[in-house]
Structure formats: structure tokens, C-alpha cells
Scaffold this active site. Structure first.
Site, mmCIF file in Angstrom:
data_model
loop_
_atom_site.group_PDB
_atom_site.id
_atom_site.type_symbol
_atom_site.label_atom_id
_atom_site.label_comp_id
_atom_site.label_asym_id
_atom_site.label_seq_id
_atom_site.Cartn_x
_atom_site.Cartn_y
_atom_site.Cartn_z
ATOM 1 N N HIS A 98 11.923 0.738 5.845
ATOM 2 C CA HIS A 98 11.876 1.194 7.215
ATOM 3 C C HIS A 98 11.144 -0.366 7.888
ATOM 4 O O HIS A 98 10.429 -1.042 7.214
ATOM 5 C CB HIS A 98 10.541 2.234 7.317
ATOM 6 C CG HIS A 98 9.346 1.993 6.538
ATOM 7 N ND1 HIS A 98 9.536 2.363 5.306
ATOM 8 C CD2 HIS A 98 8.368 1.889 6.837
ATOM 9 C CE1 HIS A 98 8.371 2.266 4.870
ATOM 10 N NE2 HIS A 98 7.721 1.887 5.679
ATOM 11 N N HIS B 196 8.295 -1.484 10.970
ATOM 12 C CA HIS B 196 7.292 -0.936 11.810
ATOM 13 C C HIS B 196 7.285 -1.721 13.133
ATOM 14 O O HIS B 196 7.556 -2.923 13.190
ATOM 15 C CB HIS B 196 5.871 -1.150 11.147
ATOM 16 C CG HIS B 196 5.463 -0.414 10.025
ATOM 17 N ND1 HIS B 196 4.699 0.594 9.978
ATOM 18 C CD2 HIS B 196 5.662 -0.734 8.885
ATOM 19 C CE1 HIS B 196 4.627 1.226 8.629
ATOM 20 N NE2 HIS B 196 5.172 0.260 7.812
HETATM 21 P P1 5GP Z 1 4.423 1.474 4.720
HETATM 22 O O1 5GP Z 1 3.220 1.402 4.288
HETATM 23 O O2 5GP Z 1 5.500 1.908 3.421
HETATM 24 O O3 5GP Z 1 5.032 0.436 4.879
HETATM 25 O O4 5GP Z 1 4.709 2.594 5.714
HETATM 26 C C1 5GP Z 1 4.565 3.922 5.848
HETATM 27 C C2 5GP Z 1 4.448 4.439 7.102
HETATM 28 O O5 5GP Z 1 4.904 5.803 7.181
HETATM 29 C C3 5GP Z 1 2.881 4.845 7.304
HETATM 30 O O6 5GP Z 1 2.348 3.854 8.711
HETATM 31 C C4 5GP Z 1 2.513 6.258 7.438
HETATM 32 O O7 5GP Z 1 1.602 6.365 8.504
HETATM 33 C C5 5GP Z 1 3.772 6.601 7.877
HETATM 34 N N1 5GP Z 1 4.118 7.804 7.375
HETATM 35 C C6 5GP Z 1 4.103 8.440 6.198
HETATM 36 N N2 5GP Z 1 4.486 9.760 6.150
HETATM 37 C C7 5GP Z 1 4.941 9.905 7.277
HETATM 38 C C8 5GP Z 1 5.484 11.167 7.918
HETATM 39 O O8 5GP Z 1 5.632 12.298 7.241
HETATM 40 N N3 5GP Z 1 5.937 11.318 9.161
HETATM 41 C C9 5GP Z 1 5.558 10.130 10.118
HETATM 42 N N4 5GP Z 1 5.993 10.114 11.309
HETATM 43 N N5 5GP Z 1 5.038 8.921 9.534
HETATM 44 C C10 5GP Z 1 4.883 9.015 8.153
#
Ligand code: 5GP
Ligand code: ZN
Length: 137
Positions: free
Chosen positions: A99, A101
Site C-alpha cells: 500500500h 500512504h
Molecule cells: P503500514 O504501517 O503497514 O505502512 O500502514 C498500515 C496502515 O493501515 C496504518 O496507517 C493503519 O492505520 C492502517 N490500517 C490498519 N488497519 C486498517 C483498517 O482496517 N482500515 C483502514 N482504513 N486502515 C487500516
């Protein structure tokens, strides 16, 4: 991927606040936003990280980041935008479905994405150039 939360969100099995959707991607609002409008670009197919994603999907994700980021700038009046993409636990990845951001930035916001700059020594410079260029060709 049976137990991947982002697969379920991307497919629509679990509802999420969706800003945009097409054949390849769903763009949703992050549940734990760093700032107002913090969004995530999710490919509908499961790839764990940048290393696994096909070139075509990687390119399309960046084009989509431009499109959504530009809309956010106009709609939310943000002063800046960070495009962040974490790979691996050490880099802060917590959901192992690729993903991107999109983090809108506002004057004097409290979003912390900074690091303390080090110094590029000759030794490290030579080592990195030597090792990585060998693989890149
Ligand atoms: P990472 O740390 O893997 O780059 O980012 C994961 C992101 O996903 C985090 O910013 C977290 O807040 C978001 N996130 C985790 N679970 C969910 C969810 O169930 N729904 C949404 N909309 N965001 C999520
Ligand atoms: Zn997945």
C-alpha cells in the site's frame, strides 16, 4: 490471501471509506490518520510489498497517487503531501499487503516523518555504489 485485511477491504468484503475505486485499486481513508485526509492506495491483488509488485502495477500506483494527491490539494487545501510506502517490519510496515500512504501536510502539523541526517563517508559511498551497481548492471 485468506486472512489479509487489505484484501478484504480492497475487494469490498469489509467496508471502508472509499475515495476512489477502479479495476486495479481501491483508495481508502486510513483508520489511524497522521493528518486530515490520510489515505491508502491498495491494489486489489495481493502483493506483500514493493519487491513483489509487478512493474505495471507499481507504475499505475504512482500515477494514481498523483491523481488523488492533486484532488486532495484542491479539495483540502493542504500545503504539502508525503507519499510514503513501507516495506518490512524494520521500515514500519504493519500490514503486509502493498500500500501507498498519501499524507496531506498542513502548516505546523504534528506529523513526524523526519530523520537525523548522517554523513556520507567515502568508505560507505564506495561500498554502496560498488555493491548495488553490480546488481543493477
Ligand atoms: P503500514 O504501517 O503497514 O505502512 O500502514 C498500515 C496502515 O493501515 C496504518 O496507517 C493503519 O492505520 C492502517 N490500517 C490498519 N488497519 C486498517 C483498517 O482496517 N482500515 C483502514 N482504513 N486502515 C487500516
Ligand atoms: Zn492482501
Amino acid at each position: 490471501m485468506e486472512n489479509c485485511i487489505f484484501c478484504k477491504i480492497a475487494s469490498g468484503e469489509i467496508p471502508a471509506a472509499t475515495l476512489y475505486e477502479d479495476d486495479q485499486f481501491r483508495v481508502i481513508l486510513d483508520l489511524g490518520p497522521a493528518s486530515k485526509g490520510h489515505a491508502l492506495i491498495l491494489p486489489k491483488k495481493h502483493y506483500a510489498n514493493l519487491y513483489e509488485i509487478p512493474d505495471e502495477t507499481a507504475g499505475a500506483a504512482m500515477v494514481l497517487a498523483k491523481k488523488v494527491g492533486t484532488a486532495m490539494k484542491e479539495a483540502l487545501g493542504c500545503a504539502g503531501l508525503n507519499v510514503v510506502q513501507n516495506n518490512g517490519e524494520a521500515a514500519g510496515q504493519t500490514v503486509f499487503h502493498f500500500h501507498m500512504h498519501l499524507i496531506p501536510r498542513y502548516e505546523k502539523d504534528q506529523v513526524g516523518l523526519s530523520w537525523t541526517p548522517g554523513t556520507l563517508t567515502d568508505e560507505v559511498k564506495e561500498e554502496v555504489l560498488d555493491k548495488v551497481k553490480k546488481i543493477l548492471g
